[in-house]
Design a protein around this motif. Structure first.
Motif, PDB file in Angstrom:
ATOM      1  N   PRO A 122       0.738  -1.268   0.162  1.00 13.62           N
ATOM      2  CA  PRO A 122       0.050  -0.008  -0.151  1.00 13.62           C
ATOM      3  C   PRO A 122       0.888   1.201  -0.041  1.00 13.62           C
ATOM      4  CG  PRO A 122       0.113  -0.923   2.194  1.00 13.62           C
ATOM      5  CD  PRO A 122       0.897  -1.853   1.395  1.00 13.62           C
ATOM      6  N   ARG A 123       0.206   2.355  -0.324  1.00 11.78           N
ATOM      7  CA  ARG A 123       1.002   3.660  -0.208  1.00 11.78           C
ATOM      8  C   ARG A 123       0.337   4.975   0.194  1.00 11.78           C
ATOM      9  NH1 ARG A 123      -0.662   6.130  -5.162  1.00 11.78           N
ATOM     10  NH2 ARG A 123      -1.807   4.560  -6.475  1.00 11.78           N
ATOM     11  N   ASP A 124       0.981   5.971   0.226  1.00  9.68           N
ATOM     12  CA  ASP A 124       0.215   7.258   0.752  1.00  9.68           C
ATOM     13  C   ASP A 124      -0.379   7.246   2.271  1.00  9.68           C
ATOM     14  OD1 ASP A 124       0.995   7.898  -1.860  1.00  9.68           O
ATOM     15  OD2 ASP A 124      -1.198   7.736  -2.626  1.00  9.68           O
ATOM     16  N   LEU A 125       0.320   6.604   3.145  1.00 13.12           N
ATOM     17  CA  LEU A 125      -0.144   6.443   4.341  1.00 13.12           C
ATOM     18  C   LEU A 125      -0.132   7.973   5.266  1.00 13.12           C
ATOM     19  CD1 LEU A 125      -1.135   4.955   6.999  1.00 13.12           C
ATOM     20  CD2 LEU A 125       1.290   4.552   7.351  1.00 13.12           C
ATOM     21  N   LYS A 126      -1.380   8.439   5.647  1.00  7.79           N
ATOM     22  CA  LYS A 126      -1.285   9.513   6.498  1.00  7.79           C
ATOM     23  C   LYS A 126      -2.253   9.222   7.653  1.00  7.79           C
ATOM     24  CE  LYS A 126      -0.973  12.562   2.515  1.00  7.79           C
ATOM     25  NZ  LYS A 126      -1.508  11.644   1.284  1.00  7.79           N
ATOM     26  N   LYS A 127      -1.707   9.437   8.750  1.00  7.53           N
ATOM     27  CA  LYS A 127      -2.462   9.214   9.848  1.00  7.53           C
ATOM     28  C   LYS A 127      -2.954  10.479  10.600  1.00  7.53           C
ATOM     29  CE  LYS A 127       0.694   6.326  11.655  1.00  7.53           C
ATOM     30  NZ  LYS A 127       1.576   5.432  12.542  1.00  7.53           N
ATOM     31  N   ASP A 128      -4.050  10.512  11.388  1.00  7.29           N
ATOM     32  CA  ASP A 128      -4.734  11.511  12.139  1.00  7.29           C
ATOM     33  C   ASP A 128      -4.950  12.720  11.110  1.00  7.29           C
ATOM     34  OD1 ASP A 128      -4.916   9.622  14.511  1.00  7.29           O
ATOM     35  OD2 ASP A 128      -2.693   9.894  14.578  1.00  7.29           O
ATOM     36  N   ILE A 129      -5.809  12.979  10.331  1.00  5.65           N
ATOM     37  CA  ILE A 129      -5.862  14.095   9.755  1.00  5.65           C
ATOM     38  C   ILE A 129      -7.245  14.701  10.217  1.00  5.65           C
ATOM     39  CG2 ILE A 129      -6.427  15.270   7.675  1.00  5.65           C
ATOM     40  CD1 ILE A 129      -5.411  12.538   6.174  1.00  5.65           C
ATOM     41  N   LYS A 130      -7.513  15.738  10.834  1.00  3.91           N
ATOM     42  CA  LYS A 130      -8.648  16.223  11.091  1.00  3.91           C
ATOM     43  C   LYS A 130      -9.377  16.884   9.781  1.00  3.91           C
ATOM     44  CE  LYS A 130      -7.299  16.096  15.510  1.00  3.91           C
ATOM     45  NZ  LYS A 130      -7.594  14.729  15.834  1.00  3.91           N
TER      46      LYS A 130
END
Ligand SMILES: N[C@@H](CCC[C@H](N)C(=O)O)C(=O)O
Length: 274
Positions: A122-130
């Protein structure tokens, strides 16, 4: 023109599959045909249309179209379905390798109508965006498991407004222009998740979304809410599992396992103006 098709369901996410190795359907007609055949009132009805096409180097290639006619580079439940379809057509053995526009997949047909997919990374992981929608702020996690997915952990999975919030987050400027699928997840005991998904291209909640379940499993492991292998119960009640090696931000060896079965076969008449 009469075209043979098979109808498959993978955890309640249902698809029309057509053998297009001889290019009976021209590339420019695929989107209109998907929209037409997936109509549940005037045609066969399905969440998506899947074409099995020739590949230069693998057993075959999968092409996926959502029920609204939009193209998507991958579908996890569709991947298990096409593996079953290819085996039924004698295009592949129990173990096979196929191309998608998201990457190459190794698949294995298992007993009791189950299929295992070894996915690309998988790709483009971004955690905890409001993200704020409809007056409510959500803490969302994003990952592309072949198609874009948002994963949101909720306490009350039964009463969450999947359609309302899912649709608003799918269209939120943070995820423009491609948009995203939206998964609401509740972690219950024994490394088990309940997942409900608002699907882009169906523009509604579906009974299961394979890439969404994969995204939910990965994010749950990364956040320490579950350990691999993660068990998932889809909205329709079917059970799937997601496992991964390297449970850190360089996720690899992701495996999705779950049901896929042929429900019926038929012939559909296609008017030339599709
Ligand atoms: N149902 C699929 C995902 C299909 C594509 C998705 N709707 C999109 O457009 O991103 C799955 O099982 O993964």
């Amino acid at each position: 023109m009469n075209i043979n098709f098979s109808k498959l369901t993978a955890a309640g996410n249902d698809f029309i599959l057509i053998d297009n190795r001889e290019n009976i359907i021209a590339q420019e007609d695929c989107q209109a045909l998907a929209k037409k055949l997936c109509d549940r009132k005037y045609s066969i009805g399905a969440d998506g249309l899947i074409l099995l096409e020739k590949s230069a180097c693998k057993d075959f290639k999968m092409k996926y179209f959502n029920s609204d006619g939009s193209y998507a580079s991958m579908c996890g439940n569709g991947g298990r379905s096409i593996a079953k379809f290819a085996y039924d057509l004698c295009v592949a053995n129990l173990k096979m390798v196929f191309e998608t526009d998201a990457g190459v997949i190794n698949a294995e047909i298992l007993p009791e109508d189950r299929v295992r997919l070894d996915l690309y990374n998988p790709r483009d992981l971004k955690k905890d965006i409001k993200v704020e929608v409809n007056g409510k702020e959500f803490d969302v996690n994003f990952i592309n498991t072949g198609v874009p997915h948002v994963v949101i952990f909720v306490d009350d999975i039964e009463n969450i407004d999947v359609f309302g919030y899912g649709r608003a987050i799918r269209r939120h400027k943070t995820f423009a222009p491609a948009g995203t699928n939206v998964n609401f997840v509740k972690v219950i005991k024994d490394n088990t998740l309940l997942v409900r998904t608002y699907e882009r291209g169906v523009e509604d909640e579906t009974l299961a979304c394979g890439t969404g379940i994969t995204a939910s499993g990965i994010i749950s492991v990364l956040k320490g809410f579950a350990a691999s292998p993660v068990k998932v119960i889809a909205r329709g009640g079917d059970k799937l599992s997601v496992s991964l090696r390297n449970p850190n931000d360089k996720i690899s060896n992701v495996v999705l396992e779950g049901p896929a079965l042929i429900t019926f076969k038929g012939t559909v008449k296609i008017q030339s103006e599709v």
